[in-house]
Every structure is written in C-alpha cells, then in structure tokens.
Motif scaffolding. Sequence first.
Motif, mmCIF file in Angstrom:
data_model
loop_
_atom_site.group_PDB
_atom_site.id
_atom_site.type_symbol
_atom_site.label_atom_id
_atom_site.label_comp_id
_atom_site.label_asym_id
_atom_site.label_seq_id
_atom_site.Cartn_x
_atom_site.Cartn_y
_atom_site.Cartn_z
ATOM 1 N N ILE A 1 0.843 -1.206 0.000
ATOM 2 C CA ILE A 1 0.000 0.000 0.000
ATOM 3 C C ILE A 1 0.880 1.258 0.000
ATOM 4 C CG2 ILE A 1 -1.795 1.302 1.222
ATOM 5 C CD1 ILE A 1 -2.812 -1.339 0.098
ATOM 6 N N GLY A 2 1.915 1.265 0.819
ATOM 7 C CA GLY A 2 2.805 2.425 0.882
ATOM 8 C C GLY A 2 3.495 2.686 -0.441
ATOM 9 N N GLY A 3 3.898 1.629 -1.123
ATOM 10 C CA GLY A 3 4.526 1.786 -2.432
ATOM 11 C C GLY A 3 3.571 2.357 -3.457
ATOM 12 N N MET A 4 2.312 1.920 -3.389
ATOM 13 C CA MET A 4 1.322 2.472 -4.318
ATOM 14 C C MET A 4 1.080 3.950 -4.035
ATOM 15 S SD MET A 4 -1.510 -0.512 -5.071
ATOM 16 C CE MET A 4 -2.041 -0.750 -3.382
ATOM 17 N N SER B 1 -2.529 2.885 -18.153
ATOM 18 C CA SER B 1 -3.327 1.728 -17.718
ATOM 19 C C SER B 1 -2.873 1.237 -16.353
ATOM 20 C CB SER B 1 -3.211 0.588 -18.736
ATOM 21 O OG SER B 1 -3.787 0.958 -19.962
ATOM 22 N N ILE B 2 -1.568 1.185 -16.157
ATOM 23 C CA ILE B 2 -1.033 0.767 -14.858
ATOM 24 C C ILE B 2 -1.509 1.732 -13.774
ATOM 25 C CG2 ILE B 2 1.092 0.569 -13.493
ATOM 26 C CD1 ILE B 2 2.421 -0.551 -16.098
ATOM 27 N N ARG B 3 -1.431 3.029 -14.058
ATOM 28 C CA ARG B 3 -1.852 4.032 -13.086
ATOM 29 C C ARG B 3 -3.320 3.844 -12.701
ATOM 30 N NH1 ARG B 3 -1.482 8.531 -15.918
ATOM 31 N NH2 ARG B 3 -3.699 8.749 -16.213
ATOM 32 N N SER B 4 -4.171 3.580 -13.678
ATOM 33 C CA SER B 4 -5.594 3.379 -13.389
ATOM 34 C C SER B 4 -5.820 2.188 -12.477
ATOM 35 C CB SER B 4 -6.377 3.177 -14.695
ATOM 36 O OG SER B 4 -6.325 4.330 -15.480
ATOM 37 N N TRP B 5 -5.184 1.076 -12.782
ATOM 38 C CA TRP B 5 -5.372 -0.126 -11.968
ATOM 39 C C TRP B 5 -4.715 0.004 -10.602
ATOM 40 C CZ3 TRP B 5 -9.122 -3.264 -12.461
ATOM 41 C CH2 TRP B 5 -9.711 -3.461 -13.709
ATOM 42 N N VAL B 6 -3.597 0.714 -10.533
ATOM 43 C CA VAL B 6 -2.994 0.976 -9.219
ATOM 44 C C VAL B 6 -3.953 1.815 -8.385
ATOM 45 C CG1 VAL B 6 -1.142 2.257 -8.047
ATOM 46 C CG2 VAL B 6 -0.588 0.663 -9.882
ATOM 47 N N GLY B 7 -4.624 2.775 -9.007
ATOM 48 C CA GLY B 7 -5.615 3.573 -8.294
ATOM 49 C C GLY B 7 -6.735 2.721 -7.735
ATOM 50 N N VAL B 8 -7.215 1.760 -8.522
ATOM 51 C CA VAL B 8 -8.255 0.842 -8.051
ATOM 52 C C VAL B 8 -7.729 0.020 -6.881
ATOM 53 C CG1 VAL B 8 -9.652 -1.183 -8.668
ATOM 54 C CG2 VAL B 8 -9.443 0.741 -10.278
ATOM 55 N N ASN B 9 -6.533 -0.528 -7.039
ATOM 56 C CA ASN B 9 -5.968 -1.355 -5.966
ATOM 57 C C ASN B 9 -5.712 -0.543 -4.701
ATOM 58 O OD1 ASN B 9 -5.918 -4.065 -6.290
ATOM 59 N ND2 ASN B 9 -3.746 -4.227 -6.703
ATOM 60 N N LEU B 10 -5.276 0.683 -4.874
ATOM 61 C CA LEU B 10 -5.043 1.547 -3.717
ATOM 62 C C LEU B 10 -6.358 1.816 -2.988
ATOM 63 C CD1 LEU B 10 -3.152 3.210 -1.999
ATOM 64 C CD2 LEU B 10 -3.300 5.032 -3.698
ATOM 65 N N ALA B 11 -7.412 2.107 -3.732
ATOM 66 C CA ALA B 11 -8.724 2.332 -3.107
ATOM 67 C C ALA B 11 -9.199 1.080 -2.374
ATOM 68 C CB ALA B 11 -9.742 2.756 -4.162
ATOM 69 N N LEU B 12 -9.050 -0.083 -2.997
ATOM 70 C CA LEU B 12 -9.440 -1.332 -2.337
ATOM 71 C C LEU B 12 -8.608 -1.573 -1.075
ATOM 72 C CD1 LEU B 12 -9.904 -3.698 -5.414
ATOM 73 C CD2 LEU B 12 -11.701 -2.735 -3.944
ATOM 74 N N GLY B 13 -7.328 -1.272 -1.150
ATOM 75 C CA GLY B 13 -6.463 -1.437 0.017
ATOM 76 C C GLY B 13 -6.880 -0.543 1.167
ATOM 77 N N VAL B 14 -7.217 0.700 0.855
ATOM 78 C CA VAL B 14 -7.657 1.631 1.900
ATOM 79 C C VAL B 14 -8.980 1.159 2.503
ATOM 80 C CG1 VAL B 14 -8.444 3.992 2.321
ATOM 81 C CG2 VAL B 14 -6.349 3.588 1.021
ATOM 82 N N VAL B 15 -9.911 0.716 1.660
ATOM 83 C CA VAL B 15 -11.189 0.198 2.165
ATOM 84 C C VAL B 15 -10.939 -1.006 3.074
ATOM 85 C CG1 VAL B 15 -13.332 -0.984 1.485
ATOM 86 C CG2 VAL B 15 -12.602 1.084 0.280
ATOM 87 N N THR B 16 -10.055 -1.873 2.670
ATOM 88 C CA THR B 16 -9.730 -3.053 3.481
ATOM 89 C C THR B 16 -9.195 -2.641 4.853
ATOM 90 O OG1 THR B 16 -9.223 -4.296 1.474
ATOM 91 C CG2 THR B 16 -8.383 -5.180 3.547
ATOM 92 N N ILE B 17 -8.298 -1.691 4.867
ATOM 93 C CA ILE B 17 -7.729 -1.236 6.128
ATOM 94 C C ILE B 17 -8.802 -0.595 6.994
ATOM 95 C CG2 ILE B 17 -6.147 0.468 7.164
ATOM 96 C CD1 ILE B 17 -4.285 -0.094 4.716
ATOM 97 N N VAL B 18 -9.637 0.247 6.412
ATOM 98 C CA VAL B 18 -10.714 0.898 7.167
ATOM 99 C C VAL B 18 -11.666 -0.125 7.761
ATOM 100 C CG1 VAL B 18 -12.739 2.401 6.933
ATOM 101 C CG2 VAL B 18 -10.552 3.098 5.939
ATOM 102 N N VAL B 19 -12.119 -1.073 6.939
ATOM 103 C CA VAL B 19 -13.050 -2.098 7.426
ATOM 104 C C VAL B 19 -12.410 -2.916 8.546
ATOM 105 C CG1 VAL B 19 -14.209 -4.259 6.771
ATOM 106 C CG2 VAL B 19 -14.409 -2.250 5.316
ATOM 107 N N THR B 20 -11.172 -3.285 8.359
ATOM 108 C CA THR B 20 -10.488 -4.133 9.338
ATOM 109 C C THR B 20 -10.282 -3.396 10.672
ATOM 110 O OG1 THR B 20 -9.357 -5.274 7.548
ATOM 111 C CG2 THR B 20 -8.427 -5.531 9.744
ATOM 112 N N LEU B 21 -9.927 -2.143 10.609
ATOM 113 C CA LEU B 21 -9.649 -1.408 11.843
ATOM 114 C C LEU B 21 -10.876 -0.829 12.514
ATOM 115 C CD1 LEU B 21 -6.331 0.402 10.877
ATOM 116 C CD2 LEU B 21 -6.637 -1.661 12.262
ATOM 117 N N LEU B 22 -11.940 -0.586 11.762
ATOM 118 C CA LEU B 22 -13.121 0.036 12.352
ATOM 119 C C LEU B 22 -14.248 -0.947 12.646
ATOM 120 C CD1 LEU B 22 -13.364 3.408 10.403
ATOM 121 C CD2 LEU B 22 -12.283 2.939 12.609
ATOM 122 N N ALA B 23 -14.111 -2.193 12.189
ATOM 123 C CA ALA B 23 -15.181 -3.189 12.416
ATOM 124 C C ALA B 23 -15.135 -3.740 13.824
ATOM 125 C CB ALA B 23 -15.071 -4.301 11.412
#
Length: 155
Positions: free
Chosen positions: A18-21, A133-155
Amino acid sequence: MLYNALKLAHVLSIVVWIGGMVFAHFFLRPAAQSLEPAQRVRLMHDVLQRFLAAVSVAVVVVLASGLWMIGRVARQAVQAGGSFSMPLDWTVMATLGLVMMAIFGHIRFALFRRLQRAVAASAWPAGGQALASIRSWVGVNLALGVVTIVVTLLA
C-alpha cells in the motif's frame, strides 16, 4: 509467538504494498511528469520493475500468512469443541485481498509486459499508454487497500 510473527509479516507486507502504491501514485508519477517522455517512461519502468518484484514477494507473504492465521483460529475453535465462523471483517479483508492480488497479477503480467515491450522498442507513446493503464489499476488497488484497512480497523 508464531501467530504474532506471521501477523507482523502480514502487516509489514501490506505496508510495503500500500505504501509503495501511495508513493508511486501521488509522489513519483507527478514529479516524473516534468521529464521528457523517453526519460519518464524509462524511469517509471525501472521503478516499477523493482516495486513489482517486491510486491510479488509481499503478495505471497500476505496470502500465506493470512491463510495460516485463519486456519489456526479455525482449528483452535474446532479443537475446543466449537465451530468456526469467519468474522465479517476477516471475510471482507480476505475477499478484497484476493481481488487486489488478481489486479496485481493483471498489472504485473499483462500491463507491465506491455510497458517492457514499449521500452525495448523505444516506443514512448505506447509506453505512456501502458503507464496510464497501470496508473488506473494501481488507483483501483489503492482504493481497495484503503477500504480493506478501514473495514479491518473500524469493524
């Protein structure tokens, strides 16, 4: 002790990914925009080559440690005479993690190969398209990663 070590490896691998992205998407790419196309595409290729290699290792560590930790908790529940039902936050984390791994595979094995071919052929416009194209998919993965972290820490 082993559980804690695997959890540490799991979290550190996610930090690298996530940090690298975040670094590439918000800091490196905008700074590289001031370079000539040939320099920019070569720089991003070289950086991505190293980053994608590190993320390949991180993905294996995340997957293996995550599966082992879930399996350990499930085994302990069954051995104690109960049943195991994976918590919702774990389910969300595992599902989004697998989606992120699939997207990473697409970036690494399809889009990055396009970039490699463009760099080898000095086809800078094609390299720029691959990077977009890489930038677009990295953006998607970054958003998914942030959602994952939020759900995991706030659930």
